[in-house]
Design an enzyme around this catalytic site. Structure first.
Site: not given
Ligand code: PEP
Ligand code: MG
Length: 759
Positions: A365, A606, A630, A677
């Protein structure tokens, strides 16, 4: 044997430099194996030769002198075959070469094992004996184990050694290169500033100081504080402890005496090292000595010393300047063992040029945030001795994931040229803001953005974003000391909704866990990515979920552009439960007199389980959005955060592409809109493929949006579909990547993926 191995590895780990590391290895292995000789040959990449670097048993004068070409000698043969070679009598082997002056002719039995670190050959570890005999299987197995364990230590010592050599020079002759992976494209040149998490002794950088007196005073103050703390703890526990346990506190105090640890630390400060660095070095030496002791009681004392070290470090850190007071140099390259999203906010934006993390990968992240801020970033530079590079000039190549420490003028000039080219390409893209993302045959592709930071909003609007496809709500949660209140959250969310209205804003409910811990809500798990993450946490804590939903709904009052998205969903029950709670929040707010509209609700795909339930989800929600970051991790069983397997995390893996195509088709069967996304949408090649698959919206970081728009405006929808048809039947991700790059080049978009980088 295991105990011997453990002790050797520990002792090697404790050695301060490459020479001592190699010396300890040859001495200890020779003794443990009861052989006549143990030697290490290291591969000199530049000279393309194996050089005898340490020996126990051969002529020591040959060290650094004796060498073999890559295909010479049995050593060369071991390297070429990358496997052990075990010979009764080395001289009878066809590759045998005698190196004059080594005294090797006296030895017959030979066992050589390659030293391999992350697939690259570092050298060969050899044992020899006078007798004519074959080493047995147990001996061979021990040597293979030894070599595998020592490879990392040798690689690290080699890297540190080469840095020490260049650290004192103005400019290096040969550029010291470290490999990592790309976190965010772009090039940055500037001084390294190492950031340490609090109370992490190992991560303290070594730093030179001028005002020795002031540093000693600072250290003495910290020392006094630690003494007071220990006495206080001792007194408060006195009644509950037995007398021998109470003595431990006296031992602690004595360890801090001037003629013990404190004296040694002050001596290091007098040599010009700052107090934290001196503390780390002295504590490190003692911990290593204690860890090597045979007596288990004494070995345990290493823990006490470490504990004392941490206490002193905390005091020193508290007495030092707060992060906000540190004056960061221009063009700072921020370096950390593990870069966290919170660290990114510590350096003023105008000073922050690049980010470098020893751990983590391109999908961590911190890297995703870096991309949204457009800061060149390298992740997973695992061999970088990061505590030794404070203040040194660094070139960070975010395209290839390479880092150069103390680079030569020539290399620096090459990279300055790349920065100039980059600026030219970006300037060329600026004119696209007002133009639609429309293919040459008129197909319109909506491009949205992913946000998280306050500053993302202005950047996104500036780059022509048509909506927010993912607002990562956990980011404002991460940079605080406790859960934000409903009102605080509402204010933060309102800023995003208002700035984008009437364009849609997709707010994801809190997605913590995995690599996104909250400092005030720690989650300790062996497998965090398979654990308590995303919707699992918030459904277990409806009080947290409801406050967040209420804040979102209130923030959207009068704007009507809110979409709520649920992360890490694996079954329909989670969707049903979430919808129930969202409805509850809507009802409550209406009862309280708020004018709230029912928001659109969506599910993120995901995990593989969600892929096969797209239609079931689609029947229950208003939109589907794929989190390809993910999804790739779970489909390929590759931890997105682990640098060791970063090479296996492949967005263009045939399985990932098939899954993405399947999801789009399934959602459309239910007439539900499907967006993506994950980071794949931010890659111009990926965006073209996703458009061809039928994705209705592509959401990406603001930095890459103009490039994606440029790519879409340069291709026809027909051509994109043709490309997808050809790629979807291919087996090899590398070839898929190559085909994408070639297509972009043929379309005149060759500069988009990356400029030409010097090797
Ligand atoms: C994803 O997984 O693709 C995603 C968009 O969510 P995050 O990267 O925040 O986990
Ligand atoms: Mg995700």
């Amino acid at each position: 044997m295991l105990e011997t191995l453990r002790k050797i590895v520990q002792e090697v780990n404790a050695a301060p430099d490459l020479e001592s590391v190699l010396d300890v290895i040859v001495r200890r292995v020779q003794r443990a194996m009861r052989t006549d000789v143990c030697s290490i040959y290291l591969l000199d990449q530049e000279r393309e030769r194996y050089v005898l670097m340490a020996t126990q048993g051969l002529n020591k004068k040959s060290v650094g002198q004796a060498s073999l070409s890559l295909d010479e000698g049995v050593v060369g043969h071991v390297g070429q075959r990358a496997e052990p070679i075990n010979l009764e009598d080395a001289a009878t082997h066809s590759s045998y070469t005698y190196i004059k002056g080594t005294g090797e002719h006296k030895f017959h039995a030979f066992l050589g094992v390659p030293i391999i670190h992350h697939r690259s050959l570092l050298g060969v570890l050899v044992i020899q004996q006078k007798a004519i005999r074959k080493f047995d299987e147990a001996e061979e197995a021990f040597m293979v184990t030894m070599s595998a364990q020592l490879a990392g230590v040798i690689a690290h010592a080699e890297a540190t050694g080469s840095l020490t050599q260049v650290a004192g020079q103005e400019k290096s002759e040969s550029d010291r290169k470290f490999e990592g992976v790309s976190g965010c494209i772009g090039v940055a040149i500037g001084p390294a500033v190492v950031m340490t998490p609090l109370a992490d002794l190992d991560g303290v950088p070594e730093r030179k100081i001028d005002d020795i007196k002031a540093e000693i005073t600072k250290f003495k103050q910290a020392l006094a504080q630690v003494r007071r703390d220990i006495k206080k703890v001792g007194r408060s526990l006195a009644k509950r402890l037995r007398s021998e346990e109470r003595e431990l506190f006296d031992v602690y105090i004595r360890m801090l005496d001037d003629n013990a640890l404190a004296g040694e630390i002050i001596a290091r400060i007098k040599e010009g090292q700052w107090a934290q660095g001196a503390l780390k070095l002295v504590i490190g030496e003692h911990v290593k000595q204690f860890s090597l002791m045979d007596d288990p009681y004494l070995r345990e004392r290493a823990t006490d010393i470490k504990d004392l070290g941490r206490r002193m470090l905390t005091c020193l850190q508290e007495s030092g300047p707060a992060l906000s007071e540190i004056v960061f140099p221009e063009n700072t390259i921020l370096v950390a063992d593990e870069l966290t999203p919170a660290m990114l906010g510590e350096v003023p934006t105008e000073k922050l040029m690049g980010l470098l993390s020893v751990n983590g990968s391109g999908n961590s992240h911190a890297a995703i945030l870096a991309r949204s801020m457009g800061i060149p970033t390298v992740m997973g530079a695992v061999d970088l001795p990061y505590t030794r590079i404070e203040g040194l000039p660094v070139i960070l190549d975010g395209y290839s994931g390479r880092v150069f420490v103390n680079p030569s003028d020539d290399l620096e000039q090459c990279y300055r040229d790349i920065i100039r080219e980059e600026n030219e390409v970006n300037a060329g893209l600026e004119g696209l803001k007002e133009l639609p993302a429309e293919t040459t045959d008129g197909y319109r592709m909506p491009l949205w953005v992913n946000t998280g930071l306050v500053t993302d909003v202005a950047r996104s609007l500036d780059r022509g974003a048509e909506g927010i496809g993912l607002y990562r709500t956990e980011i404002p949660f991460m940079i605080r000391d406790f859960f934000p209140s409903e009102y605080d959250q509402m204010e933060t969310y309102r800023r995003q909704l208002e700035a984008f209205a009437p364009r849609p804003v997709t707010m994801r409910t809190l997605d913590i866990g995995g690599d996104k811990p909250l400092p005030y809500f720690p989650i300790q798990e062996d497998n965090p990515f398979l654990g308590w993450r995303g919707i699992r946490v918030t459904l277990d804590h409806p009080e947290i979920f409801l406050v967040q939903i209420r804040a979102m709904l209130r923030a959207a009052e009068g704007l009507d552009n809110l979409r709520i998205m649920l992360p890490m969903v694996t079954n329909v029950q989670e969707v049903e439960e979430s919808k129930k709670l969202i409805n509850q929040a809507v009802d409550e707010l209406r009862e309280e007199g708020h004018v709230v509209n029912q928001p659109l609700i969506g599910v993120m795909i995901e995990v593989p389980a969600a892929v096969y339930q797209v239609r079931r989800f689609a029947r229950r929600v208003d939109f589907i959005s794929v989190g390809s970051n993910d999804l790739t991790q779970y489909l390929l069983a590759v931890d997105r955060n682990n640098p060791r397997v970063a090479g296996l995390y492949v967005s263009y893996h045939p399985a990932v592409l098939k899954a993405l195509q399947f999801i789009a088709r399934e959602a459309h069967k239910e007439n539900v809109s499907v967006s993506i996304c994950g980071e794949m949408a931010a890659d111009p090649g990926g965006a073209i493929l996703l458009m061809a698959m039928g994705y209705d919206v592509l959401s990406m970081n603001a930095t890459n949006l103009p490039k994606v728009k440029y790519a879409i405006r340069g291709v026809s929808f027909e051509r994109a579909k043709d490309l997808l048809d050809r790629i979807i039947v291919m087996d090899d991700p590398d070839k898929i990547h190559m085909m994408l790059r070639k297509t972009l080049k043929d379309l005149g978009l060759g500069q988009l993926p990356r400029p030409t980088i010097p090797d």
